[in-house]
Design a protein around this motif. Structure first.
Motif, PDB file in Angstrom:
ATOM      1  N   GLU A 146      38.543  35.457  55.247  1.00  0.00           N
ATOM      2  CA  GLU A 146      37.567  36.395  55.819  1.00  0.00           C
ATOM      3  C   GLU A 146      38.272  37.412  56.708  1.00  0.00           C
ATOM      4  OE1 GLU A 146      34.456  38.584  56.414  1.00  0.00           O
ATOM      5  OE2 GLU A 146      34.492  36.905  54.998  1.00  0.00           O
ATOM      6  N   LEU A 147      39.254  36.952  57.489  1.00  0.00           N
ATOM      7  CA  LEU A 147      40.032  37.894  58.299  1.00  0.00           C
ATOM      8  C   LEU A 147      40.753  38.877  57.390  1.00  0.00           C
ATOM      9  CD1 LEU A 147      41.321  39.023  60.860  1.00  0.00           C
ATOM     10  CD2 LEU A 147      43.035  37.173  60.714  1.00  0.00           C
ATOM     11  N   GLY A 148      41.315  38.388  56.293  1.00  0.00           N
ATOM     12  CA  GLY A 148      42.006  39.271  55.360  1.00  0.00           C
ATOM     13  C   GLY A 148      41.094  40.346  54.798  1.00  0.00           C
ATOM     14  N   ARG A 149      39.851  40.006  54.538  1.00  0.00           N
ATOM     15  CA  ARG A 149      38.888  40.995  54.041  1.00  0.00           C
ATOM     16  C   ARG A 149      38.549  42.014  55.124  1.00  0.00           C
ATOM     17  NH1 ARG A 149      36.876  39.707  49.136  1.00  0.00           N
ATOM     18  NH2 ARG A 149      35.097  41.099  49.400  1.00  0.00           N
ATOM     19  N   ARG A 150      38.438  41.559  56.365  1.00  0.00           N
ATOM     20  CA  ARG A 150      38.199  42.512  57.463  1.00  0.00           C
ATOM     21  C   ARG A 150      39.399  43.443  57.632  1.00  0.00           C
ATOM     22  NH1 ARG A 150      36.435  37.864  60.269  1.00  0.00           N
ATOM     23  NH2 ARG A 150      38.173  38.030  61.742  1.00  0.00           N
ATOM     24  N   GLN A 151      40.590  42.898  57.489  1.00  0.00           N
ATOM     25  CA  GLN A 151      41.790  43.725  57.587  1.00  0.00           C
ATOM     26  C   GLN A 151      41.824  44.762  56.457  1.00  0.00           C
ATOM     27  OE1 GLN A 151      44.662  40.534  57.428  1.00  0.00           O
ATOM     28  NE2 GLN A 151      45.003  40.564  59.642  1.00  0.00           N
ATOM     29  N   ALA A 152      41.463  44.332  55.249  1.00  0.00           N
ATOM     30  CA  ALA A 152      41.453  45.254  54.116  1.00  0.00           C
ATOM     31  C   ALA A 152      40.419  46.358  54.318  1.00  0.00           C
ATOM     32  CB  ALA A 152      41.175  44.485  52.822  1.00  0.00           C
ATOM     33  N   LEU A 169      72.329  44.118  52.928  1.00  0.00           N
ATOM     34  CA  LEU A 169      70.936  43.745  52.737  1.00  0.00           C
ATOM     35  C   LEU A 169      70.401  42.908  53.887  1.00  0.00           C
ATOM     36  CD1 LEU A 169      68.576  43.961  50.755  1.00  0.00           C
ATOM     37  CD2 LEU A 169      69.391  41.874  49.667  1.00  0.00           C
ATOM     38  N   ALA A 170      71.242  42.046  54.461  1.00  0.00           N
ATOM     39  CA  ALA A 170      70.777  41.189  55.553  1.00  0.00           C
ATOM     40  C   ALA A 170      70.344  41.996  56.768  1.00  0.00           C
ATOM     41  CB  ALA A 170      71.872  40.203  55.950  1.00  0.00           C
ATOM     42  N   ALA A 171      70.838  43.231  56.903  1.00  0.00           N
ATOM     43  CA  ALA A 171      70.468  44.055  58.054  1.00  0.00           C
ATOM     44  C   ALA A 171      69.006  44.431  58.041  1.00  0.00           C
ATOM     45  CB  ALA A 171      71.334  45.313  58.093  1.00  0.00           C
ATOM     46  N   ILE A 172      68.371  44.327  56.874  1.00  0.00           N
ATOM     47  CA  ILE A 172      66.951  44.673  56.793  1.00  0.00           C
ATOM     48  C   ILE A 172      66.104  43.685  57.582  1.00  0.00           C
ATOM     49  CG2 ILE A 172      66.325  43.345  54.726  1.00  0.00           C
ATOM     50  CD1 ILE A 172      65.396  47.008  55.311  1.00  0.00           C
ATOM     51  N   GLU A 173      66.685  42.526  57.901  1.00  0.00           N
ATOM     52  CA  GLU A 173      65.946  41.495  58.634  1.00  0.00           C
ATOM     53  C   GLU A 173      65.377  42.018  59.942  1.00  0.00           C
ATOM     54  OE1 GLU A 173      66.610  36.880  60.146  1.00  0.00           O
ATOM     55  OE2 GLU A 173      68.299  38.071  59.422  1.00  0.00           O
ATOM     56  N   GLU A 174      66.018  42.988  60.541  1.00  0.00           N
ATOM     57  CA  GLU A 174      65.532  43.514  61.819  1.00  0.00           C
ATOM     58  C   GLU A 174      64.165  44.173  61.684  1.00  0.00           C
ATOM     59  OE1 GLU A 174      67.348  47.645  62.923  1.00  0.00           O
ATOM     60  OE2 GLU A 174      68.909  46.536  61.830  1.00  0.00           O
ATOM     61  N   HIS A 175      63.752  44.505  60.463  1.00  0.00           N
ATOM     62  CA  HIS A 175      62.454  45.144  60.249  1.00  0.00           C
ATOM     63  C   HIS A 175      61.351  44.141  59.919  1.00  0.00           C
ATOM     64  CE1 HIS A 175      64.718  48.790  60.405  1.00  0.00           C
ATOM     65  NE2 HIS A 175      65.363  48.538  59.293  1.00  0.00           N
ATOM     66  N   ALA A 176      61.685  42.868  59.846  1.00  0.00           N
ATOM     67  CA  ALA A 176      60.707  41.819  59.535  1.00  0.00           C
ATOM     68  C   ALA A 176      60.139  41.224  60.821  1.00  0.00           C
ATOM     69  CB  ALA A 176      61.378  40.733  58.695  1.00  0.00           C
ATOM     70  N   PRO A 177      58.943  40.595  60.776  1.00  0.00           N
ATOM     71  CA  PRO A 177      58.107  40.393  59.596  1.00  0.00           C
ATOM     72  C   PRO A 177      57.239  41.616  59.299  1.00  0.00           C
ATOM     73  CG  PRO A 177      57.061  39.354  61.478  1.00  0.00           C
ATOM     74  CD  PRO A 177      58.383  39.899  61.974  1.00  0.00           C
ATOM     75  N   ILE A 178      56.809  41.722  58.068  1.00  0.00           N
ATOM     76  CA  ILE A 178      55.849  42.745  57.672  1.00  0.00           C
ATOM     77  C   ILE A 178      54.449  42.149  57.832  1.00  0.00           C
ATOM     78  CG2 ILE A 178      55.080  44.285  55.828  1.00  0.00           C
ATOM     79  CD1 ILE A 178      57.938  44.813  56.876  1.00  0.00           C
ATOM     80  N   TRP A 179      53.605  42.792  58.615  1.00  0.00           N
ATOM     81  CA  TRP A 179      52.317  42.222  58.980  1.00  0.00           C
ATOM     82  C   TRP A 179      51.273  42.445  57.883  1.00  0.00           C
ATOM     83  CZ3 TRP A 179      53.310  39.123  62.738  1.00  0.00           C
ATOM     84  CH2 TRP A 179      54.266  39.460  63.700  1.00  0.00           C
ATOM     85  N   ASN A 180      50.319  41.546  57.823  1.00  0.00           N
ATOM     86  CA  ASN A 180      49.216  41.695  56.875  1.00  0.00           C
ATOM     87  C   ASN A 180      48.488  43.012  57.095  1.00  0.00           C
ATOM     88  OD1 ASN A 180      48.929  38.303  57.260  1.00  0.00           O
ATOM     89  ND2 ASN A 180      48.998  39.146  55.217  1.00  0.00           N
ATOM     90  N   ALA A 181      48.214  43.721  56.001  1.00  0.00           N
ATOM     91  CA  ALA A 181      47.471  44.990  55.998  1.00  0.00           C
ATOM     92  C   ALA A 181      48.152  46.082  56.817  1.00  0.00           C
ATOM     93  CB  ALA A 181      46.034  44.790  56.467  1.00  0.00           C
ATOM     94  N   ASP A 198      52.963  49.609  60.480  1.00  0.00           N
ATOM     95  CA  ASP A 198      51.986  49.997  61.504  1.00  0.00           C
ATOM     96  C   ASP A 198      50.698  49.188  61.352  1.00  0.00           C
ATOM     97  OD1 ASP A 198      50.651  51.419  63.504  1.00  0.00           O
ATOM     98  OD2 ASP A 198      49.934  52.926  62.095  1.00  0.00           O
ATOM     99  N   THR A 199      50.203  48.634  62.462  1.00  0.00           N
ATOM    100  CA  THR A 199      48.970  47.848  62.444  1.00  0.00           C
ATOM    101  C   THR A 199      47.936  48.377  63.427  1.00  0.00           C
ATOM    102  OG1 THR A 199      49.894  46.303  64.068  1.00  0.00           O
ATOM    103  CG2 THR A 199      50.174  45.735  61.743  1.00  0.00           C
ATOM    104  N   GLY A 200      48.121  49.611  63.896  1.00  0.00           N
ATOM    105  CA  GLY A 200      47.212  50.155  64.913  1.00  0.00           C
ATOM    106  C   GLY A 200      45.778  50.302  64.440  1.00  0.00           C
ATOM    107  N   HIS A 201      45.537  50.260  63.150  1.00  0.00           N
ATOM    108  CA  HIS A 201      44.184  50.421  62.596  1.00  0.00           C
ATOM    109  C   HIS A 201      43.438  49.106  62.482  1.00  0.00           C
ATOM    110  CE1 HIS A 201      47.052  49.458  59.462  1.00  0.00           C
ATOM    111  NE2 HIS A 201      46.064  48.964  58.727  1.00  0.00           N
ATOM    112  N   LEU A 202      44.119  47.976  62.747  1.00  0.00           N
ATOM    113  CA  LEU A 202      43.526  46.668  62.456  1.00  0.00           C
ATOM    114  C   LEU A 202      42.712  46.111  63.612  1.00  0.00           C
ATOM    115  CD1 LEU A 202      46.448  44.904  60.569  1.00  0.00           C
ATOM    116  CD2 LEU A 202      44.438  46.065  59.624  1.00  0.00           C
ATOM    117  N   PRO A 203      41.673  45.318  63.294  1.00  0.00           N
ATOM    118  CA  PRO A 203      40.898  44.676  64.354  1.00  0.00           C
ATOM    119  C   PRO A 203      41.701  43.532  64.981  1.00  0.00           C
ATOM    120  CG  PRO A 203      40.190  43.875  62.208  1.00  0.00           C
ATOM    121  CD  PRO A 203      41.188  44.967  61.945  1.00  0.00           C
ATOM    122  N   PRO A 204      41.404  43.139  66.219  1.00  0.00           N
ATOM    123  CA  PRO A 204      42.099  41.999  66.833  1.00  0.00           C
ATOM    124  C   PRO A 204      41.760  40.712  66.109  1.00  0.00           C
ATOM    125  CG  PRO A 204      40.247  42.686  68.198  1.00  0.00           C
ATOM    126  CD  PRO A 204      40.380  43.712  67.107  1.00  0.00           C
ATOM    127  N   GLY A 205      42.681  39.748  66.204  1.00  0.00           N
ATOM    128  CA  GLY A 205      42.413  38.434  65.653  1.00  0.00           C
ATOM    129  C   GLY A 205      42.876  38.271  64.254  1.00  0.00           C
TER     130      GLY A 205
END
Length: 227
Positions: A42-48, A189-201, A220-227
Motif C-alpha cells: 500500500e505504501l508502494g502504491r502511495r509512492q507511485a 565499478l565499485a565506486a558507484i557504491e557511494e550513490h547507493a541505496p536507490i530509494w523506492n520511487a 531524489d525523493t522530495g516528492h514522496l509522502p512520509p512513511g
C-alpha cells in the motif's frame, strides 16, 4: 543522432518483497514468490501515485513523452498507478527485459542471513569478489547489468531520438545506469557504491547537453509522502 533529450529513471514503489526483507531483520527468510511476480505494498502504491503527480507537475517541456518499463510486475504496477495519478493521455509504452532487476539466480529467494546460514561458500565469494564483482550462481554481477544497459542505451538513442523518456525500473538499473552514462571504467565499478541505496520511487534525471547526457538530479525523493 543525439538520442533522447531527457531521461527520467525511477525505481518502483515499495514492493512486498522489500517490506518482507526489511521486517526480517537478522532472521533467515526464504521468500515464496519469484522476482518478476512481486507486487506493490500500500505504501508502494502511495509512492507511485506521488511519483505520478510529480511527473504531471513538471513543465510541459520536461514531461516524458514515451515510457520504457521493466517487465517485472512491481515496475508495471508503479507505472500504472503513476499514470493514473498523473492523469495524462496514454503514452507509448515499451516493455524491455534489459530493464529487469539484477538477477540473483539460485539465491534470489533468500535474504542475506539465510544465505549466510545455507550458502557460506557464497558469502566467502561475495567478500572476495566485492559486491559489484560478485556473480551468484545462475545470476548476474553488476558488470553484467552494465553490459545489458549499454546495449539498451544504444537502442534508446535510435528509437527515442529527440524524445523525453521515462524509465520505470529497479535500484540496480538506476545505479548502474549512472555508471554507464558517465562512462566510468568497469574497473571502477565499485565506486558507484557511494550513490547507493536507490530509494523506492526516487527520480533520477539526465538532460541532453551538446552530445552528452548531463545529470540533473539523482535519487531524489522530495516528492514522496512520509512513511
Amino acid at each position: 543522432m543525439a538520442g533522447p533529450l531527457r531521461i527520467v529513471a525511477v525505481r518502483h514503489g515499495q514492493s512486498e518483497a522489500n517490506l518482507a526483507y526489511q521486517e526480517s531483520m537478522n532472521v533467515p527468510l526464504v521468500y515464496d514468490r519469484s522476482d518478476d511476480e512481486v507486487t506493490l505494498t500500500e505504501l508502494g502504491r502511495r509512492q507511485a501515485a506521488a511519483l505520478g503527480r510529480a511527473l504531471g507537475a513538471l513543465p510541459e517541456e520536461e514531461r516524458p513523452e514515451v515510457v520504457w518499463c521493466s517487465p517485472y510486475l512491481r515496475a508495471l504496477d508503479t507505472w500504472a498507478v503513476a499514470h493514473a495519478a498523473w492523469g495524462a493521455d496514454a503514452l507509448p509504452v515499451r516493455i524491455d527485459a534489459r530493464l529487469r532487476d539484477r538477477e540473483w539466480g539460485e539465491l534470489s529467494r533468500y535474504n542475506l542471513t539465510a544465505i549466510e546460514e545455507l550458502f557460506p561458500e557464497e558469502v566467502a565469494r561475495l567478500l572476495s569478489d566485492g559486491e559489484y564483482g560478485y556473480r551468484p550462481p545462475g545470476g548476474e554481477s553488476f558488470g553484467d547489468v552494465a553490459i545489458r544497459l549499454r546495449d539498451f542505451l544504444g537502442d534508446l538513442r535510435e528509437l527515442s531520438d529527440g524524445r523525453r523518456v521515462l524509465l520505470v525500473a529497479h535500484d540496480s538499473v538506476v545505479l548502474i545506469l549512472r555508471h554507464v552514462i558517465e562512462e566510468t571504467p568497469d574497473a571502477d565499478l565499485a565506486a558507484i557504491e557511494e550513490h547507493a541505496p536507490i530509494w523506492n520511487a526516487s527520480v533520477s534525471t539526465w538532460r541532453l547537453t551538446g552530445d552528452r547526457l548531463e545529470l540533473v538530479a539523482f535519487n531524489d525523493t522530495g516528492h514522496l509522502p512520509p512513511g
